[in-house]
Write a protein that holds these residues in place. Structure first.
Motif, PDB file in Angstrom:
ATOM      1  N   LYS A  45       8.263  -3.019   1.721  1.00 11.74           N
ATOM      2  CA  LYS A  45       7.756  -3.639   0.494  1.00 11.74           C
ATOM      3  C   LYS A  45       7.614  -2.611  -0.624  1.00 11.74           C
ATOM      4  O   LYS A  45       6.874  -2.813  -1.577  1.00 11.74           O
ATOM      5  N   ASN A  46       8.315  -1.477  -0.471  1.00 10.05           N
ATOM      6  CA  ASN A  46       8.336  -0.387  -1.456  1.00 10.05           C
ATOM      7  C   ASN A  46       7.005   0.333  -1.619  1.00 10.05           C
ATOM      8  O   ASN A  46       6.720   0.866  -2.685  1.00 10.05           O
ATOM      9  N   CYS A  47       6.208   0.330  -0.593  1.00 10.57           N
ATOM     10  CA  CYS A  47       4.967   1.108  -0.614  1.00 10.57           C
ATOM     11  C   CYS A  47       5.338   2.580  -0.503  1.00 10.57           C
ATOM     12  O   CYS A  47       6.080   2.980   0.393  1.00 10.57           O
ATOM     13  N   GLU A  48       4.843   3.387  -1.422  1.00  8.91           N
ATOM     14  CA  GLU A  48       5.157   4.817  -1.433  1.00  8.91           C
ATOM     15  C   GLU A  48       4.002   5.667  -0.908  1.00  8.91           C
ATOM     16  O   GLU A  48       4.220   6.788  -0.446  1.00  8.91           O
ATOM     17  N   ASP A  49       2.788   5.167  -1.034  1.00 12.37           N
ATOM     18  CA  ASP A  49       1.595   5.908  -0.640  1.00 12.37           C
ATOM     19  C   ASP A  49       0.639   4.987   0.101  1.00 12.37           C
ATOM     20  O   ASP A  49       0.500   3.824  -0.253  1.00 12.37           O
ATOM     21  N   ILE A  50      -0.029   5.544   1.082  1.00 12.92           N
ATOM     22  CA  ILE A  50      -1.085   4.812   1.788  1.00 12.92           C
ATOM     23  C   ILE A  50      -2.363   5.612   1.621  1.00 12.92           C
ATOM     24  O   ILE A  50      -2.386   6.828   1.835  1.00 12.92           O
ATOM     25  N   PHE A  51      -3.424   4.932   1.218  1.00 20.63           N
ATOM     26  CA  PHE A  51      -4.720   5.576   1.049  1.00 20.63           C
ATOM     27  C   PHE A  51      -5.691   4.947   2.032  1.00 20.63           C
ATOM     28  O   PHE A  51      -5.947   3.751   1.974  1.00 20.63           O
TER      29      PHE A  51
END
Length: 191
Positions: A45-51
Protein backbone atom coordinates in the motif's frame (compact mmCIF):
# COMPACT_ATOMS: atom_id res chain seq x y z
CA UNK A 1 14.65 16.68 34.76
CA UNK A 2 12.65 15.41 31.77
CA UNK A 3 13.33 13.70 28.51
CA UNK A 4 10.27 14.04 26.40
CA UNK A 5 9.87 11.66 23.53
CA UNK A 6 6.19 12.25 22.94
CA UNK A 7 6.83 15.70 21.40
CA UNK A 8 9.29 14.23 18.90
CA UNK A 9 6.83 11.49 18.00
CA UNK A 10 3.94 13.88 17.51
CA UNK A 11 6.12 16.20 15.41
CA UNK A 12 7.16 13.28 13.20
CA UNK A 13 3.54 12.20 12.74
CA UNK A 14 2.40 15.75 11.94
CA UNK A 15 5.20 16.13 9.38
CA UNK A 16 4.27 12.83 7.72
CA UNK A 17 0.63 13.87 7.58
CA UNK A 18 1.54 17.28 6.10
CA UNK A 19 3.56 15.49 3.41
CA UNK A 20 0.42 13.57 2.48
CA UNK A 21 1.58 10.26 3.92
CA UNK A 22 -1.04 7.86 5.17
CA UNK A 23 -0.90 7.24 8.92
CA UNK A 24 -2.01 3.77 10.05
CA UNK A 25 -2.29 3.09 13.78
CA UNK A 26 -1.36 -0.44 14.78
CA UNK A 27 -1.35 -2.06 18.18
CA UNK A 28 -0.17 -5.47 19.34
CA UNK A 29 -0.63 -6.88 15.82
CA UNK A 30 3.06 -6.41 14.99
CA UNK A 31 4.00 -8.74 17.84
CA UNK A 32 2.10 -11.63 16.29
CA UNK A 33 3.49 -14.27 13.91
CA UNK A 34 1.65 -12.51 11.11
CA UNK A 35 3.87 -9.43 11.47
CA UNK A 36 5.78 -10.35 8.32
CA UNK A 37 2.57 -10.49 6.31
CA UNK A 38 1.33 -7.26 7.85
CA UNK A 39 4.53 -5.39 7.01
CA UNK A 40 4.40 -6.70 3.44
CA UNK A 41 0.73 -5.60 3.14
CA UNK A 42 1.68 -2.12 4.31
CA UNK A 43 4.51 -1.99 1.78
CA UNK A 44 2.10 -3.03 -0.99
CA UNK A 45 0.00 0.00 0.00
CA UNK A 46 3.10 2.20 -0.50
CA UNK A 47 3.88 2.52 3.18
CA UNK A 48 7.45 3.81 3.46
CA UNK A 49 7.78 4.17 7.24
CA UNK A 50 6.35 2.41 10.26
CA UNK A 51 6.21 4.19 13.59
CA UNK A 52 5.64 2.03 16.67
CA UNK A 53 4.57 4.24 19.57
CA UNK A 54 4.65 1.73 22.41
CA UNK A 55 7.61 1.00 24.67
CA UNK A 56 6.38 -2.42 25.77
CA UNK A 57 5.78 -3.61 22.20
CA UNK A 58 9.07 -2.07 21.07
CA UNK A 59 10.85 -4.02 23.80
CA UNK A 60 9.57 -7.47 22.87
CA UNK A 61 9.75 -7.29 19.08
CA UNK A 62 13.06 -6.90 17.27
CA UNK A 63 11.99 -4.05 15.00
CA UNK A 64 15.58 -3.34 13.96
CA UNK A 65 15.76 -6.84 12.47
CA UNK A 66 12.30 -6.54 10.88
CA UNK A 67 13.30 -3.24 9.27
CA UNK A 68 16.36 -4.83 7.69
CA UNK A 69 14.54 -7.99 6.60
CA UNK A 70 11.71 -6.01 5.00
CA UNK A 71 13.77 -3.08 3.76
CA UNK A 72 11.51 -0.52 5.44
CA UNK A 73 12.13 2.18 8.00
CA UNK A 74 10.67 1.30 11.40
CA UNK A 75 10.95 3.89 14.15
CA UNK A 76 10.40 3.04 17.81
CA UNK A 77 10.97 4.89 21.09
CA UNK A 78 13.80 2.43 21.84
CA UNK A 79 15.99 4.04 19.18
CA UNK A 80 15.72 7.40 20.93
CA UNK A 81 16.82 5.95 24.27
CA UNK A 82 20.11 4.82 22.75
CA UNK A 83 21.22 8.44 22.45
CA UNK A 84 19.75 9.53 25.76
CA UNK A 85 22.19 7.40 27.74
CA UNK A 86 25.08 9.65 26.72
CA UNK A 87 23.66 12.72 28.43
CA UNK A 88 23.42 11.42 31.99
CA UNK A 89 25.14 9.41 34.71
CA UNK A 90 22.05 8.52 36.78
CA UNK A 91 18.47 8.23 35.53
CA UNK A 92 15.16 7.07 36.93
CA UNK A 93 12.96 5.21 34.44
CA UNK A 94 9.24 4.83 35.00
CA UNK A 95 7.80 2.15 32.70
CA UNK A 96 4.46 0.39 32.37
CA UNK A 97 5.79 -3.11 32.89
CA UNK A 98 8.97 -5.14 33.18
CA UNK A 99 9.20 -5.64 29.40
CA UNK A 100 9.15 -1.91 28.76
CA UNK A 101 11.57 -1.22 31.60
CA UNK A 102 14.04 -3.84 30.37
CA UNK A 103 13.87 -2.46 26.83
CA UNK A 104 14.45 1.12 27.95
CA UNK A 105 17.33 0.13 30.23
CA UNK A 106 19.01 -2.05 27.59
CA UNK A 107 18.82 0.72 25.01
CA UNK A 108 20.16 3.32 27.45
CA UNK A 109 23.11 1.02 28.17
CA UNK A 110 23.93 0.74 24.45
CA UNK A 111 25.38 4.24 24.52
CA UNK A 112 26.49 4.33 28.16
CA UNK A 113 27.27 1.01 29.87
CA UNK A 114 28.26 2.90 33.04
CA UNK A 115 24.89 4.61 33.38
CA UNK A 116 23.10 4.05 36.68
CA UNK A 117 19.38 3.40 36.30
CA UNK A 118 16.70 3.31 38.97
CA UNK A 119 13.82 1.46 37.33
CA UNK A 120 10.16 1.36 38.27
CA UNK A 121 7.46 -0.80 36.71
CA UNK A 122 4.06 0.86 37.17
CA UNK A 123 1.23 -1.05 35.47
CA UNK A 124 -1.29 0.25 38.01
CA UNK A 125 -0.45 3.78 36.83
CA UNK A 126 -1.30 2.79 33.26
CA UNK A 127 -4.63 1.39 34.48
CA UNK A 128 -5.44 4.63 36.34
CA UNK A 129 -4.70 6.66 33.21
CA UNK A 130 -6.76 4.36 30.99
CA UNK A 131 -9.66 4.62 33.48
CA UNK A 132 -9.63 8.38 32.81
CA UNK A 133 -8.70 9.50 36.32
CA UNK A 134 -7.65 13.13 36.54
CA UNK A 135 -3.88 13.71 36.44
CA UNK A 136 -3.80 15.56 39.76
CA UNK A 137 -5.70 12.72 41.46
CA UNK A 138 -3.36 10.11 39.97
CA UNK A 139 -0.31 12.00 41.21
CA UNK A 140 -1.83 12.19 44.69
CA UNK A 141 -3.01 8.56 44.71
CA UNK A 142 0.45 7.29 43.71
CA UNK A 143 2.20 9.62 46.16
CA UNK A 144 4.57 10.96 43.50
CA UNK A 145 5.65 13.77 45.81
CA UNK A 146 7.43 11.25 48.04
CA UNK A 147 8.84 9.37 45.05
CA UNK A 148 10.26 12.53 43.47
CA UNK A 149 11.71 13.60 46.82
CA UNK A 150 13.49 10.24 46.87
CA UNK A 151 14.78 10.85 43.34
CA UNK A 152 16.17 14.19 44.46
CA UNK A 153 17.73 12.76 47.64
CA UNK A 154 19.51 10.05 45.62
CA UNK A 155 20.76 12.55 43.00
CA UNK A 156 18.75 11.25 40.06
CA UNK A 157 19.55 13.64 37.20
CA UNK A 158 16.44 13.05 35.09
CA UNK A 159 13.27 10.99 35.04
CA UNK A 160 12.42 9.13 31.85
CA UNK A 161 8.72 8.58 31.27
CA UNK A 162 9.23 5.18 29.67
CA UNK A 163 5.61 4.60 28.70
CA UNK A 164 3.59 6.41 26.08
CA UNK A 165 0.73 6.75 28.59
CA UNK A 166 2.76 8.75 31.10
CA UNK A 167 2.83 12.19 29.41
CA UNK A 168 -0.80 12.32 30.60
CA UNK A 169 0.50 13.18 34.10
CA UNK A 170 3.63 15.06 33.04
CA UNK A 171 2.36 18.56 33.93
CA UNK A 172 1.43 17.43 37.43
CA UNK A 173 4.84 15.81 37.90
CA UNK A 174 6.51 19.03 36.73
CA UNK A 175 4.66 20.90 39.48
CA UNK A 176 6.27 18.61 42.05
CA UNK A 177 9.69 19.23 40.54
CA UNK A 178 9.15 23.00 40.58
CA UNK A 179 8.06 22.91 44.23
CA UNK A 180 11.14 20.85 45.10
CA UNK A 181 13.38 23.37 43.31
CA UNK A 182 11.75 26.31 45.11
CA UNK A 183 12.09 24.56 48.47
CA UNK A 184 15.73 23.73 47.77
CA UNK A 185 16.50 27.31 46.69
CA UNK A 186 14.82 28.67 49.82
CA UNK A 187 16.92 26.37 52.02
CA UNK A 188 20.09 27.41 50.15
CA UNK A 189 19.45 31.12 50.71
CA UNK A 190 18.86 30.63 54.46
CA UNK A 191 22.38 29.25 55.01
Amino acid sequence: MWQQLDTKAITALEKAKAEGKQIVMLSQTLASPSSYALIEQLKEKNCEDIFVYCNSLSSVVDFDRLAIEHNIKIVTPMQMYRNLGLEYKYLAVMAANSHGLTGVENNLYVSNPRLRVLGLSMLELVKAIEEGNKPEQIVEDFNFKTLFNYFELTNVEAVVLGCTHFPYIKKELEKIIQKNKKTKNTKDTKK
